[in-house]
Design an enzyme around this catalytic site. Sequence first.
Site, short mmCIF file in Angstrom:
data_model
loop_
_atom_site.label_atom_id
_atom_site.label_comp_id
_atom_site.label_asym_id
_atom_site.label_seq_id
_atom_site.Cartn_x
_atom_site.Cartn_y
_atom_site.Cartn_z
N LYS A 53 0.86 -1.17 0.00
CA LYS A 53 0.00 0.00 0.00
C LYS A 53 0.90 1.22 0.00
CE LYS A 53 -3.67 2.37 2.35
NZ LYS A 53 -4.69 2.30 3.39
N TYR A 67 -14.88 0.70 -7.36
CA TYR A 67 -16.17 1.39 -7.16
C TYR A 67 -17.06 1.21 -8.37
CZ TYR A 67 -13.41 3.14 -3.40
OH TYR A 67 -12.62 3.17 -2.28
N SER A 94 -10.05 5.19 -5.23
CA SER A 94 -11.03 6.26 -5.43
C SER A 94 -10.56 7.32 -6.44
CB SER A 94 -11.36 6.91 -4.09
OG SER A 94 -10.19 7.43 -3.47
N ARG A 120 -11.00 9.45 1.38
CA ARG A 120 -10.94 10.08 2.70
C ARG A 120 -12.13 11.01 2.90
NH1 ARG A 120 -4.36 10.93 2.56
NH2 ARG A 120 -3.88 8.69 2.60
N LYS A 126 -2.05 -1.58 -3.99
CA LYS A 126 -2.90 -0.39 -3.97
C LYS A 126 -2.05 0.87 -4.00
CE LYS A 126 -5.99 1.73 -0.65
NZ LYS A 126 -6.44 1.66 0.72
N LYS A 176 1.37 9.94 5.35
CA LYS A 176 1.39 8.57 5.86
C LYS A 176 2.67 7.86 5.42
CE LYS A 176 -3.65 8.11 6.31
NZ LYS A 176 -4.81 7.19 6.26
N GLU A 220 7.82 -6.77 1.53
CA GLU A 220 6.58 -6.71 2.30
C GLU A 220 5.72 -7.94 2.02
OE1 GLU A 220 5.13 -4.87 4.52
OE2 GLU A 220 6.17 -2.95 4.54
C1 PBG Z 1 -7.54 3.28 5.13
C2 PBG Z 1 -7.83 3.10 3.70
C3 PBG Z 1 -7.65 4.05 2.69
C4 PBG Z 1 -8.17 3.49 1.53
C5 PBG Z 1 -8.65 2.22 1.85
N1 PBG Z 1 -8.41 1.98 3.20
C6 PBG Z 1 -7.13 5.45 2.74
C7 PBG Z 1 -5.81 5.74 3.31
O1 PBG Z 1 -4.94 4.89 3.48
O2 PBG Z 1 -5.62 6.91 3.63
C8 PBG Z 1 -8.21 4.18 0.19
C9 PBG Z 1 -9.10 3.59 -0.81
C10 PBG Z 1 -9.41 4.45 -1.97
O3 PBG Z 1 -8.82 5.53 -2.17
O4 PBG Z 1 -10.27 4.04 -2.75
N2 PBG Z 1 -6.57 2.55 5.72
#
Ligand code: PBG
Length: 330
Positions: free
Chosen positions: A198, A318, A279, A208, A253, A222, A238
Amino acid sequence: MLPLATRLRRNRQSAWVRALSREHNLHTDDLIWPVFICEGSDQRIAIDALPGVSRLSIDTAIHEIGAALHEGIRAFALFPVVPAPLKTADAAEAVNADNLLCRAVRAIKSALPDAGLICDVALDPYTADGHDGLTDAAGYVLNDKTVAVLVEQARVLAAAGCDFVAPSDMMDGRIGAIRAHLDDAGFTQTGIISYTAKYASAFYGPFRAAVGAASAGKPIDKSSYQLSPANRAEALREAAQDADEGADMLIVKPGLPYLDVLSDIKQSLGLPTLAYHVSGEYAMLKAAAAVGALDYDRALLETMLCFKRAGADAVITYAARDVARLLRAA
Ligand code: PBG
């Protein structure tokens, strides 16, 4: 005439031969539909940043998930929209066995036992600052203290009846710790889909906003736990670690910008590997289509097929129901 023994266009000359020589296919079994769950009843609240996506109360979610099952979608990733007053420094609501997500899982499973339910494990819906873990006074996300909460969060979700927990927090050692904790509690059949690679990405913005994370609309860094977009080999480390610690499946992701990582992980570990078409990627497709820059349906199907070609076993998107609609029409 050119003296060519091999003319690759021979296999492209008609519809049937193109179909016969096709290397990858898309099926509704490959789709996971993310669903945002909010409090209340009969709620369907549009999300500006994600055209066509709504926050659904539990009753409405049951209705929509039921419809999606009829359309051939069998797996759902649930995300709670946690009311602001429940967000605290210790993220206590994450381990409340009666929190919104746990109630949603119980209600959906009892109404629709065939729906495959995947629940995110991370503290960002529950922390006051929107980080995925607990922080020290300087704002640094604490690894081991966070893992101690995550294992409990995973346990309450397993007890509520979810099929797979999906840790998306990127703490070290969380997969092994969650596996041990679930096993100790008797949940040996509850699986773990690890968000193994991730990335600290700019493409999560609309998500968010959708979940009302404390970080929504603000820059939140993050990068002390999520991977750097510059790194490819590190993603393999990982993934190998998560596989060793007992992950059943792996997620990469975001999706499209990270197909190299997806391909590496699938080829080197062989676990079921999922792409998260996040997203921001979905919002870009919608925005480009809205100004007439591209055809949404065609660009969407192409995107999904590219995930399959890169090695994805399934895609979290989505647009899952749009894809199902297009596959029915094909
Ligand atoms: C939270 C999480 C996030 C997403 C899925 N789980 C956001 C983040 O890490 O800030 C993002 C998914 C998306 O953007 O569709 N841990």
